[in-house]
Motif scaffolding. Structure first.
Motif, PDB file in Angstrom:
ATOM      1  N   THR A 201       0.982  -1.075  -0.213  1.00 49.45           N
ATOM      2  CA  THR A 201      -0.219   0.049  -0.791  1.00 49.45           C
ATOM      3  C   THR A 201       0.924   1.023   0.434  1.00 49.45           C
ATOM      4  OG1 THR A 201      -0.183   0.417   2.572  1.00 49.45           O
ATOM      5  CG2 THR A 201      -2.269  -1.766   1.256  1.00 49.45           C
ATOM      6  N   LEU A 202       0.676   2.519  -0.178  1.00 51.04           N
ATOM      7  CA  LEU A 202       0.959   3.749  -0.202  1.00 51.04           C
ATOM      8  C   LEU A 202       1.534   3.826   0.869  1.00 51.04           C
ATOM      9  CD1 LEU A 202       0.965   6.704  -1.764  1.00 51.04           C
ATOM     10  CD2 LEU A 202      -0.907   7.275  -0.212  1.00 51.04           C
ATOM     11  N   ASP A 203       1.286   3.670   1.904  1.00 52.55           N
ATOM     12  CA  ASP A 203       2.430   3.507   3.761  1.00 52.55           C
ATOM     13  C   ASP A 203       3.332   2.636   3.248  1.00 52.55           C
ATOM     14  OD1 ASP A 203       0.435   1.999   3.626  1.00 52.55           O
ATOM     15  OD2 ASP A 203      -0.853   2.686   5.663  1.00 52.55           O
ATOM     16  N   GLY A 204       3.609   1.321   3.018  1.00 54.87           N
ATOM     17  CA  GLY A 204       4.582   0.711   3.214  1.00 54.87           C
ATOM     18  C   GLY A 204       3.662  -0.217   3.358  1.00 54.87           C
ATOM     19  N   LEU A 205       2.931  -0.436   4.072  1.00 60.83           N
ATOM     20  CA  LEU A 205       1.958  -1.708   4.368  1.00 60.83           C
ATOM     21  C   LEU A 205       1.202  -3.029   3.346  1.00 60.83           C
ATOM     22  CD1 LEU A 205       1.993   0.211   7.094  1.00 60.83           C
ATOM     23  CD2 LEU A 205      -0.087  -1.410   8.335  1.00 60.83           C
ATOM     24  N   ARG A 206       0.898  -3.907   4.154  1.00 57.97           N
ATOM     25  CA  ARG A 206       0.592  -4.765   3.169  1.00 57.97           C
ATOM     26  C   ARG A 206      -0.649  -5.285   3.019  1.00 57.97           C
ATOM     27  NH1 ARG A 206       4.459  -6.936  -0.460  1.00 57.97           N
ATOM     28  NH2 ARG A 206       6.182  -6.214   0.199  1.00 57.97           N
ATOM     29  N   ALA A 207      -1.772  -5.097   1.700  1.00 60.93           N
ATOM     30  CA  ALA A 207      -3.103  -5.383   2.248  1.00 60.93           C
ATOM     31  C   ALA A 207      -3.198  -6.680   0.783  1.00 60.93           C
ATOM     32  CB  ALA A 207      -3.754  -4.434   1.410  1.00 60.93           C
ATOM     33  N   ALA A 208      -4.626  -6.156   0.448  1.00 60.92           N
ATOM     34  CA  ALA A 208      -4.952  -8.590  -0.233  1.00 60.92           C
ATOM     35  C   ALA A 208      -6.264  -7.607  -1.122  1.00 60.92           C
ATOM     36  CB  ALA A 208      -5.169  -9.187   0.439  1.00 60.92           C
ATOM     37  N   GLU A 209      -6.147  -8.115  -2.031  1.00 61.37           N
ATOM     38  CA  GLU A 209      -7.928  -8.074  -2.616  1.00 61.37           C
ATOM     39  C   GLU A 209      -7.900 -10.177  -2.219  1.00 61.37           C
ATOM     40  OE1 GLU A 209      -9.984  -5.293  -4.075  1.00 61.37           O
ATOM     41  OE2 GLU A 209      -7.944  -5.013  -3.218  1.00 61.37           O
ATOM     42  N   VAL A 210      -9.560 -10.091  -1.382  1.00 55.35           N
ATOM     43  CA  VAL A 210      -9.825 -11.567  -1.144  1.00 55.35           C
ATOM     44  C   VAL A 210     -11.253 -11.961  -2.327  1.00 55.35           C
ATOM     45  CG1 VAL A 210     -10.299 -12.387   0.658  1.00 55.35           C
ATOM     46  CG2 VAL A 210      -9.044 -10.999   0.942  1.00 55.35           C
ATOM     47  N   VAL A 211     -11.045 -13.398  -2.583  1.00 51.82           N
ATOM     48  CA  VAL A 211     -11.800 -14.143  -3.441  1.00 51.82           C
ATOM     49  C   VAL A 211     -12.537 -15.162  -2.501  1.00 51.82           C
ATOM     50  CG1 VAL A 211     -12.726 -14.562  -5.019  1.00 51.82           C
ATOM     51  CG2 VAL A 211     -11.475 -13.067  -5.506  1.00 51.82           C
ATOM     52  N   LEU A 212     -13.648 -14.819  -2.583  1.00 54.24           N
ATOM     53  CA  LEU A 212     -14.840 -16.370  -1.238  1.00 54.24           C
ATOM     54  C   LEU A 212     -14.875 -16.673  -2.610  1.00 54.24           C
ATOM     55  CD1 LEU A 212     -14.670 -13.576   0.644  1.00 54.24           C
ATOM     56  CD2 LEU A 212     -14.712 -15.752   1.768  1.00 54.24           C
ATOM     57  N   ASP A 213     -14.961 -18.009  -3.287  1.00 50.49           N
ATOM     58  CA  ASP A 213     -15.274 -18.626  -4.237  1.00 50.49           C
ATOM     59  C   ASP A 213     -15.475 -19.802  -3.803  1.00 50.49           C
ATOM     60  OD1 ASP A 213     -16.154 -19.609  -7.022  1.00 50.49           O
ATOM     61  OD2 ASP A 213     -14.263 -20.188  -7.882  1.00 50.49           O
ATOM     62  N   GLY A 214     -16.991 -20.111  -3.469  1.00 48.61           N
ATOM     63  CA  GLY A 214     -17.418 -21.115  -2.719  1.00 48.61           C
ATOM     64  C   GLY A 214     -16.743 -21.718  -1.545  1.00 48.61           C
ATOM     65  N   VAL A 215     -16.653 -20.781  -0.866  1.00 46.32           N
ATOM     66  CA  VAL A 215     -15.628 -21.588   0.613  1.00 46.32           C
ATOM     67  C   VAL A 215     -16.803 -22.123   1.452  1.00 46.32           C
ATOM     68  CG1 VAL A 215     -14.077 -20.752   2.380  1.00 46.32           C
ATOM     69  CG2 VAL A 215     -13.584 -19.544   0.208  1.00 46.32           C
ATOM     70  N   ARG A 216     -15.699 -23.376   1.974  1.00 47.15           N
ATOM     71  CA  ARG A 216     -16.986 -24.271   2.541  1.00 47.15           C
ATOM     72  C   ARG A 216     -16.001 -24.422   4.251  1.00 47.15           C
ATOM     73  NH1 ARG A 216     -17.776 -26.765  -1.398  1.00 47.15           N
ATOM     74  NH2 ARG A 216     -20.285 -27.064  -1.807  1.00 47.15           N
ATOM     75  N   LEU A 217     -17.464 -23.748   5.435  1.00 49.01           N
ATOM     76  CA  LEU A 217     -16.353 -24.023   6.709  1.00 49.01           C
ATOM     77  C   LEU A 217     -17.253 -25.010   7.460  1.00 49.01           C
ATOM     78  CD1 LEU A 217     -16.024 -19.591   6.678  1.00 49.01           C
ATOM     79  CD2 LEU A 217     -14.707 -21.563   6.117  1.00 49.01           C
ATOM     80  N   PRO A 218     -17.050 -25.075   9.078  1.00 47.80           N
ATOM     81  CA  PRO A 218     -17.705 -25.939   9.572  1.00 47.80           C
ATOM     82  C   PRO A 218     -18.656 -24.396  10.413  1.00 47.80           C
ATOM     83  CG  PRO A 218     -15.458 -25.303  10.410  1.00 47.80           C
ATOM     84  CD  PRO A 218     -15.336 -24.861   9.024  1.00 47.80           C
ATOM     85  N   ALA A 219     -19.057 -25.289  11.606  1.00 47.24           N
ATOM     86  CA  ALA A 219     -20.600 -24.575  11.870  1.00 47.24           C
ATOM     87  C   ALA A 219     -19.453 -23.566  13.268  1.00 47.24           C
ATOM     88  CB  ALA A 219     -21.036 -25.013  13.089  1.00 47.24           C
ATOM     89  N   GLU A 220     -18.465 -24.173  13.764  1.00 48.40           N
ATOM     90  CA  GLU A 220     -17.956 -23.103  14.250  1.00 48.40           C
ATOM     91  C   GLU A 220     -17.192 -22.191  14.092  1.00 48.40           C
ATOM     92  OE1 GLU A 220     -13.376 -25.993  14.011  1.00 48.40           O
ATOM     93  OE2 GLU A 220     -14.629 -26.317  15.770  1.00 48.40           O
ATOM     94  N   ALA A 221     -17.130 -22.007  12.448  1.00 49.30           N
ATOM     95  CA  ALA A 221     -16.839 -20.783  11.751  1.00 49.30           C
ATOM     96  C   ALA A 221     -16.915 -19.597  12.049  1.00 49.30           C
ATOM     97  CB  ALA A 221     -16.223 -21.149  10.603  1.00 49.30           C
ATOM     98  N   LEU A 222     -18.649 -19.347  12.864  1.00 54.39           N
ATOM     99  CA  LEU A 222     -19.202 -18.091  12.603  1.00 54.39           C
ATOM    100  C   LEU A 222     -19.584 -17.850  14.199  1.00 54.39           C
ATOM    101  CD1 LEU A 222     -22.400 -17.360  12.063  1.00 54.39           C
ATOM    102  CD2 LEU A 222     -22.850 -18.734  13.572  1.00 54.39           C
ATOM    103  N   LEU A 223     -19.222 -16.762  14.002  1.00 53.37           N
ATOM    104  CA  LEU A 223     -18.784 -15.835  15.557  1.00 53.37           C
ATOM    105  C   LEU A 223     -19.819 -15.565  15.081  1.00 53.37           C
ATOM    106  CD1 LEU A 223     -15.435 -14.051  14.469  1.00 53.37           C
ATOM    107  CD2 LEU A 223     -15.708 -16.218  15.280  1.00 53.37           C
ATOM    108  N   GLY A 224     -20.542 -15.851  16.989  1.00 48.72           N
ATOM    109  CA  GLY A 224     -21.463 -14.946  17.152  1.00 48.72           C
ATOM    110  C   GLY A 224     -23.189 -15.530  16.586  1.00 48.72           C
ATOM    111  N   ALA A 225     -23.424 -14.944  16.809  1.00 53.83           N
ATOM    112  CA  ALA A 225     -25.423 -16.171  15.886  1.00 53.83           C
ATOM    113  C   ALA A 225     -25.920 -15.163  14.527  1.00 53.83           C
ATOM    114  CB  ALA A 225     -26.737 -15.270  17.011  1.00 53.83           C
ATOM    115  N   PRO A 226     -25.372 -16.377  14.118  1.00 50.61           N
ATOM    116  CA  PRO A 226     -26.326 -16.109  13.096  1.00 50.61           C
ATOM    117  C   PRO A 226     -27.390 -15.103  12.456  1.00 50.61           C
ATOM    118  CG  PRO A 226     -26.888 -17.946  13.225  1.00 50.61           C
ATOM    119  CD  PRO A 226     -26.452 -18.312  14.148  1.00 50.61           C
ATOM    120  N   ASP A 227     -27.061 -14.289  11.930  1.00 54.01           N
ATOM    121  CA  ASP A 227     -28.038 -12.697  10.836  1.00 54.01           C
ATOM    122  C   ASP A 227     -27.559 -11.892  12.151  1.00 54.01           C
ATOM    123  OD1 ASP A 227     -28.122 -14.518   8.912  1.00 54.01           O
ATOM    124  OD2 ASP A 227     -30.680 -14.709  10.113  1.00 54.01           O
ATOM    125  N   ALA A 228     -27.288 -12.287  12.896  1.00 51.49           N
ATOM    126  CA  ALA A 228     -26.860 -10.919  14.392  1.00 51.49           C
ATOM    127  C   ALA A 228     -25.264 -10.380  14.893  1.00 51.49           C
ATOM    128  CB  ALA A 228     -27.188 -11.771  15.485  1.00 51.49           C
TER     129      ALA A 228
END
Length: 386
Positions: A201-228
């Motif tokens: 990035t402009l200030d010397g840090l690093r960033a990334a563009e992220v693409v999620l193409d049908g990434v499958r996750l287990p139920a435990e990957a959810l943080l908190g309650a769904p939709d909330a």
């Protein structure tokens, strides 16, 4: 209100100051940001050794249970040193894990790894169309048996390519800009279907563009309650904005000191240019902006530590006021410092240019001045003067 730091906070600040002065000078930093990795494994190891990664983690997960004011002290020193390691990204990710429930087995395991320095985090919250509105989420989260499947794109994810786990916001229900229907997920960086394109990035840090193409996750990957997830997202982003204010304060303090030293040594017409009254007036204006920014940044940190979770309107009001005022000061101090250094102020060889770039990026991260001014005005009880 009491604004003095306690002994432990002063010790953290002193330890960081000594390390930065000894091993993280401006030339060392230039070498780090110019390297292929863009960060230093040795510097990260030192932050771990000093206990910085354990600071935001609850004691039950091996941390020090540090609050916003504790992290204020740390981020201020990291701002002074222009440290580019993914500390803020990791701390913010850890905050989301804590808010979601550090007592859950998955979150607790991740936090233990953060405290030990074994895991770096990043937060994939923004998208191309969203600007500073974190509710504007097009990334979709759909049920996949007992788990989830994520599809979409995230933009400008700070230190996304350096993280082992990304905290990702996705829409599991509702319309694209609704507060309801948002869910947060902890996504491993090596998950099948996750693509990361890192860049500097402009200030010397690093960033990334992220693409999620049908990434499958287990139920435990959810943080908190769904939709909330909106309340978690909003509170976590405010925590991050407060830390950015602290980092900006440290950078402004260092930039002010460097500019003052330059005015004392740079000579014109046989005298230091600091003797010229018009330049003294400009330094005085910089100092006023700096002091006001210091007060607002500290107020935000103290309020985050003292406000209850139910008082979200007051949290938004204070954090947005601080982010607006600090952003205003950062632009003024940065521009004045560059101008007072003359043409040298924009060269890569001078630290002033690097401070100015970092301050400019901080102002645009987690909401710029216009965004936070509008947010401040939208809080209950705000009235325009007659």
């Amino acid at each position: 209100m009491h604004f003095d730091f306690n002994e432990e906070q002063r010790q953290f600040a002193d330890a960081l100051k000594r390390w930065i002065g000894r091993d993280y000078g401006f030339e060392q930093r230039r070498a780090i940001i110019g390297s292929e990795a863009g960060t230093s494994a040795a510097a990260w190891a030192t932050l771990v050794e000093l206990g910085m990664t354990a600071l935001p983690v609850p004691q039950a997960q091996g941390g020090f249970d540090g609050g916003a004011l504790d992290l204020f002290v740390v981020m201020r020193e990291l701002g002074r040193g222009l440290v580019v390691e993914p500390y803020l990204a990791t701390v913010l990710g850890a905050r989301f894990l804590v808010l979601a429930g550090a007592d859950t087995a998955h979150a607790a395991a991740l936090l233990e790894r953060v405290a030990a320095g074994d895991l770096k985090l990043a937060c994939a919250l923004g998208e191309r169309q969203s600007r500073h509105d974190l509710r504007d989420i097009a990334t979709r989260a759909e049920r996949d048996g007992a788990g989830w499947r994520l599809s979409g794109r995230k933009s400008a994810v700070v230190h996304g390519a350096e993280a082992g786990v990304l905290v990702v916001s996705a829409r599991s229900g509702g319309a694209q800009r609704d507060e309801t229907g948002i869910s947060l997920f902890a996504v491993p960086a090596d998950a099948p279907g996750l693509q990361l394109r890192g860049y500097r990035t402009l200030d010397g840090l690093r960033a990334a563009e992220v693409v999620l193409d049908g990434v499958r996750l287990p139920a435990e990957a959810l943080l908190g309650a769904p939709d909330a997830g909106w309340d978690l997202l909003d509170a976590g982003a405010d925590h991050g904005a407060s830390l950015l204010c602290a980092e900006a304060l440290g950078a402004m303090e260092a930039l002010f000191d460097a500019t003052l030293d330059y005015l004392k040594t740079r000579q014109q017409f046989g005298v230091p240019i600091g003797k010229f009254q018009v330049l003294q007036h400009r330094m005085a204006d910089m100092y006023l902006h700096l002091e006001q920014a210091r007060s607002m940044a500290m107020l935000a940190a103290v309020k985050l530590d003292t406000l209850g979770s139910a008082d979200s309107a007051e949290r938004r009001r204070v954090v947005s006021a601080a982010k607006y005022r600090v952003g205003q000061a950062a632009r003024f101090v940065g521009q004045q410092a560059v101008q007072l250094h003359g043409g040298m102020g924009v060269t890569d060889e001078l630290a002033a240019a690097h401070y100015f770039k970092r301050l400019s990026m901080i102002e645009l991260t987690l909401g710029d001045r216009d965004h936070h001014l509008a947010r401040f005005m939208a809080q209950p009880g705000f009235q325009l003067a007659a």
